[in-house]
Write an enzyme that holds these catalytic residues in place. Structure first.
Site, PDB file in Angstrom:
ATOM      1  N   ASN A 137      13.497   8.119  -7.797  1.00 43.48           N
ATOM      2  CA  ASN A 137      13.772   7.360  -6.681  1.00 43.48           C
ATOM      3  C   ASN A 137      13.010   6.043  -6.494  1.00 43.48           C
ATOM      4  O   ASN A 137      13.155   5.266  -5.788  1.00 43.48           O
ATOM      5  CB  ASN A 137      13.490   8.152  -5.508  1.00 43.48           C
ATOM      6  CG  ASN A 137      12.148   8.948  -5.497  1.00 43.48           C
ATOM      7  OD1 ASN A 137      11.960   9.886  -6.276  1.00 43.48           O
ATOM      8  ND2 ASN A 137      11.251   8.702  -4.536  1.00 43.48           N
ATOM      9  N   CYS A 177      17.619   4.677  -2.724  1.00 40.40           N
ATOM     10  CA  CYS A 177      17.354   5.440  -4.079  1.00 40.40           C
ATOM     11  C   CYS A 177      18.671   6.831  -3.961  1.00 40.40           C
ATOM     12  O   CYS A 177      19.567   6.661  -5.070  1.00 40.40           O
ATOM     13  CB  CYS A 177      16.184   6.448  -3.715  1.00 40.40           C
ATOM     14  SG  CYS A 177      15.695   7.184  -2.427  1.00 40.40           S
ATOM     15  N   SER A 190       0.734  -1.318   0.021  1.00 38.47           N
ATOM     16  CA  SER A 190      -0.041   0.103  -0.068  1.00 38.47           C
ATOM     17  C   SER A 190       0.908   1.215  -0.024  1.00 38.47           C
ATOM     18  O   SER A 190       0.455   2.493  -0.176  1.00 38.47           O
ATOM     19  CB  SER A 190      -0.767   0.014   1.196  1.00 38.47           C
ATOM     20  OG  SER A 190      -0.103  -0.010   2.357  1.00 38.47           O
ATOM     21  N   GLY A 191       2.141   1.157   0.204  1.00 41.86           N
ATOM     22  CA  GLY A 191       2.972   2.111   0.188  1.00 41.86           C
ATOM     23  C   GLY A 191       3.393   2.522  -1.315  1.00 41.86           C
ATOM     24  O   GLY A 191       2.919   2.155  -2.233  1.00 41.86           O
ATOM     25  N   TYR A 192       4.151   3.702  -1.556  1.00 44.77           N
ATOM     26  CA  TYR A 192       4.601   4.316  -2.856  1.00 44.77           C
ATOM     27  C   TYR A 192       5.285   3.220  -3.491  1.00 44.77           C
ATOM     28  O   TYR A 192       5.130   2.990  -4.768  1.00 44.77           O
ATOM     29  CB  TYR A 192       5.228   5.706  -2.743  1.00 44.77           C
ATOM     30  CG  TYR A 192       4.342   6.566  -2.291  1.00 44.77           C
ATOM     31  CD1 TYR A 192       2.965   6.823  -2.613  1.00 44.77           C
ATOM     32  CD2 TYR A 192       4.946   7.786  -1.699  1.00 44.77           C
ATOM     33  CE1 TYR A 192       2.204   7.777  -2.285  1.00 44.77           C
ATOM     34  CE2 TYR A 192       3.937   8.800  -1.185  1.00 44.77           C
ATOM     35  CZ  TYR A 192       2.821   8.992  -1.592  1.00 44.77           C
ATOM     36  OH  TYR A 192       1.967  10.064  -1.223  1.00 44.77           O
ATOM     37  N   THR A 193       6.342   2.539  -2.999  1.00 45.34           N
ATOM     38  CA  THR A 193       7.337   1.586  -3.462  1.00 45.34           C
ATOM     39  C   THR A 193       6.472   0.242  -3.864  1.00 45.34           C
ATOM     40  O   THR A 193       6.592  -0.110  -4.972  1.00 45.34           O
ATOM     41  CB  THR A 193       8.479   1.286  -2.698  1.00 45.34           C
ATOM     42  OG1 THR A 193       8.942   2.445  -2.302  1.00 45.34           O
ATOM     43  CG2 THR A 193       9.361   0.250  -3.253  1.00 45.34           C
TER      44      THR A 193
END
Lengths: 353, 58, 353
Positions: free
Chosen positions: A320, A151, A14-17
Site C-alpha cells: 500500500n 491503495c 514526515s508521514g509513512y507515504t
C-alpha cells in the site's frame, strides 16, 4: 544545482507515504532532493522520524513557509489540504504530483458524495490526470499535474481490469471485492484501535461498506463501458505493509475457460514493467502474496475460474505504501520527466520475509 | 559561504557543524538526537537543553 | 561474457541464503551470473523457488555436475559439504566465498570440539580468511578464499568489539550474550518445531547453551587479547528475518562514563559504511531494531552503561540473511574484486515494516 538532475521537494514528508517517497528519491540517480517539509518536525534531521534513512542523508525537515521553486513538487498532505493550497503550490513548480485523495476524482459531485463536502478547487479537477500508469500512461507522460492513487482502489482496479478490458464480465451482476489490509494504511498517528495490544492478531471488519476508494474503482472501470454495481469491504489483518484484493465477478459467457482468462490477463499486462501474473499449479506462493511484494513497486495479479458458476475470483497483492502510493508516484514522475519508467524502482522485494 | 561553527555534543561527543544559528536556538545532535541550546556564538558553546525523559511505561 | 563484468556462480542456490545472494547479484551492475545450482531443483526456473525474483530473471537451476569455470564461486551448501569438495570447487574458480561454517575457524581442534567431528580438509583452514570486513578488511582484499560469517556470531561480535578493541572490559569476568532470533535462521526445510501453529508467537529458548557460534566470537575477540568466558544463549521470537544480540560485559574502570563509551564505539565504527551507532534519548527506535535493518546490509549497534554496577549492555541488530550471511558475502566479493565496498548493497531497509 547540476543541470541534468531534477530538483524535487516533498511537502509533508514526515508521514509513512512521505517517508517512503523520500527513501525512493534518495536512491534515484536523476533526482536532487531540495526540501522536505514537516511543520511539526521543522529543523529536525529526517532520520529521527525515518530511522531506516540514518546514514543515508543529512537532510532536515523545513517548514512549508520556506518552500522554494523546484522542478517537481510532491504533496503528501492529509486529505483536504492540497485542494485549499493548490494555487500556492502551483506557483512553485511546473509539475505537481499530489498523493492525497483531493484530485483523484474527475467529477466534483462524485467527490462530494464520497468525501462528504464540496471540493475546494473544482476548476483544478480536470487539469489533474489520475496517476495509475497501467491505465493512463500516455496522458501522464504529457501531464503537468498528476494525482496519486488510493491503495485499496489500485489493488481492486488492477485485479479486475483485464476482465473488463476484454469485456468478459456480465455488467448486470454485482461485483463484490474484499480487501485485506495492513496497519500502515492508517498512517503514523496512533489511535485506540491501532494500540498494539488491540491491533495485534486481528481479523477486523473495519469498513464493511461505504469504502471511499469505491469511487476510484468505478471511475477506472468505466473506461471500458457500463460498470456493474461495485461493492467494497475492508478487513484489517496481521500485517503492516500490504493489501490483498479478492474480487468476485461473473462471466457473460459460461463457455469461457481458464485459457481465455490467461489470454485476457496477458493482453492487459504482458508489457507492464511492474505487474506480474501469479497463478501456479504448485509451490508455496501460487497466488499473489502481499508480503512478497513489500518494499517493491510490483502488483502481483492472479485469478481463478469456477466453471460450475461462471464466477471469476480476481486477485491482486500490492504494498500500500509502494504500488498503492509512493512507488506509483515515482513511476509517474519518471514518465512526466522522460526518464525510464522503472528508474529507482528496481527493488525486487524480499523472501523469506 | 556562511561561517561554519563547530562544537562537540556534550552528551555523546559528536562533532556538530552548524551555519546561521542564533543564541538561544535549540538544535539537535545528529548522532544521539539530544536537544542542545546554543549558549554563545563566539566561542561556539552548546549545552544540554532541559528535556523531560519520555517514559514508554512498558 | 563481456570483459568488464565478473562471471559468478552460486553452488546451492535454492536455500534462503542462496536466494538472498541471487537477489543481490541480480542487482549488482558488475556481475554476470553464470550458473546457480540445486540438485533438487535442477531444470526449474529460479522464481518458482524464490518468488520475489519473478520477472527479474529467466535463470534456471542446474546441477553442480555441470559447473563450469568462472571468476568467483559462492558456496551455499549445508554445513559439512564444502570441506569434502573444496578441491573440486577450487579447480573451477580462482576465488571462492563459502557461506557455510566449514572454513570459519582457523583451529581444526576448535572445529572438532564445537562441530563434533574432525575437519575433512584441515590443510585448507589457514588458506581461508574469516569474511567479516569490519575486522579483516585488508586481509579480505588480498584473499582468494574467504569464509562466510555466522549470523548470531556477527551480531555478538559487532556489539562487543568496540569495548574489547578499546580494552575497557574486565577480562576476568564472564560475558553473557542473549540473541533473539527469527525463524529464517533455520533455513527452508520444515520441521515440527517450525510448523506455523507451533512456531507462531513463541518466545522459545531453543539453544540456552552450547551455541556453535560461540567459537567464532571467541576467535574474533581474541585479536584484542585474553578473552573472558563467553556464554551465548538463543531465544526464538516472532520474527522471520532478524537478530538482536544483547551482550552483558563489565568495565575494568568504574570511573568510565557514557561519553567514554561513545568514543570507543565511534573509534571502532566511524568509517564503517554499514555500521550505524543507534543510541537516542527519545523517539520510537532508540536502540538497534532488527526489523528496521531487514533486507539491508546494516549492522545497527548501541549500548547502555549501568553506572551503579559498571555493567555495559552492548546491542547489535542485523538481518541474519544479509549482514549475517549474503550481504556480508557480497561485501567481501566487492573487496576481493576491487569494487566499491557498498556496490549492490545500497538498500536502506524499510519503515514502517
Amino acid at each position: 544545482m547540476s543541470t541534468d538532475r531534477l530538483s524535487v521537494s516533498i511537502v509533508g514528508a514526515s508521514g509513512y507515504t512521505g517517508g517512503e517517497l523520500l527513501r525512493l528519491l534518495l536512491g534515484h540517480p536523476n533526482i536532487e532532493i531540495k526540501q522536505v517539509t514537516s511543520e511539526r518536525n521543522a529543523g529536525r534531521y529526517v532520520h529521527f522520524v525515518h530511522p531506516n534513512l540514518r546514514g543515508h542523508t543529512r537532510l532536515k525537515f523545513t517548514s512549508a513557509s520556506e518552500l522554494q521553486p523546484c522542478d517537481l513538487l510532491f504533496l503528501c498532505l492529509p486529505h483536504g489540504q492540497a485542494q485549499t493550497r493548490i494555487d500556492d503550490f502551483a506557483a512553485l513548480a511546473p509539475r505537481i504530483i499530489d498523493l492525497s485523495a483531493d484530485f483523484r476524482l474527475r467529477d466534483p459531485t462524485l467527490y462530494e458524495r464520497w468525501y462528504g463536502r464540496p471540493h475546494a478547487a473544482p476548476e483544478w479537477l480536470d487539469r489533474f490526470v489520475y496517476g495509475l500508469p497501467e491505465l493512463h500512461r500516455d496522458e501522464i507522460r504529457s501531464a503537468s499535474y498528476v494525482s496519486g492513487v488510493g491503495c485499496n482502489a489500485t489493488a481492486t482496479t488492477l485485479a479486475l481490469w483485464p476482465l473488463f478490458q476484454a469485456d468478459l464480465v456480465d455488467r448486470d451482476r454485482d461485483v463484490i471485492i474484499e480487501v485485506k489490509v495492513g496497519s500502515s494504511e492508517g498512517g503514523n498517528s496512533p489511535s485506540e484501535a491501532s494500540h498494539h495490544p488491540e491491533r495485534s492478531g486481528v481479523v477486523r471488519s473495519f469498513a464493511p461498506t461505504g469504502h471511499r476508494h469505491t469511487a476510484e474503482v468505478i471511475q477506472a472501470l468505466s473506461r471500458t463501458g457500463q460498470v456493474p454495481p461495485i461493492h467494497l469491504s475492508a478487513t484489517a489483518v496481521e500485517l503492516v505493509r500490504g493489501v490483498l484484493a479478492t474480487g468476485h465477478a461473473f462471466l457473460k459467457d459460461r463457455g469461457l475457460t481458464e485459457r481465455d482468462l490467461w489470454k485476457a490477463y496477458r493482453a492487459a499486462y504482458r508489457d507492464e514493467p511492474f505487474v506480474r501474473i501469479v497463478k501456479e499449479r504448485q509451490g508455496i506462493y501460487r497466488y499473489p502474496e502481499p508480503k512478497i511484494v513489500a518494499g517493491s513497486n510490483h502488483a502481483d495479479v492472479g485469478f481463478e475460474l469456477d466453471p460450475e458458476t461462471g464466477r471469476v475470483v480476481a486477485l491482486c497483492a500490492i504494498d500500500n505504501l509502494m504500488k498503492g502510493a509512493a512507488g506509483t508516484a515515482v513511476q509517474c514522475m519518471n514518465l512526466m520527466c522522460g526518464l525510464p519508467e522503472t528508474r529507482g524502482l528496481e527493488f525486487t522485494g524480499l523472501h523469506p520475509v | 559561504m556562511p561561517e561554519v561553527l563547530v562544537a562537540e555534543c556534550p552528551e555523546c561527543g559528536a562533532e556538530i557543524e552548524v551555519t546561521d544559528v542564533i543564541e538561544g536556538e535549540i538544535i539537535e545532535c545528529p548522532d544521539c538526537g539530544v536537544e542542545l541550546e546554543v549558549r554563545s556564538l563566539n566561542p561556539f558553546v552548546l549545552e544540554l537543553a532541559p528535556q523531560e525523559e519520555e517514559d514508554w511505561g512498558e
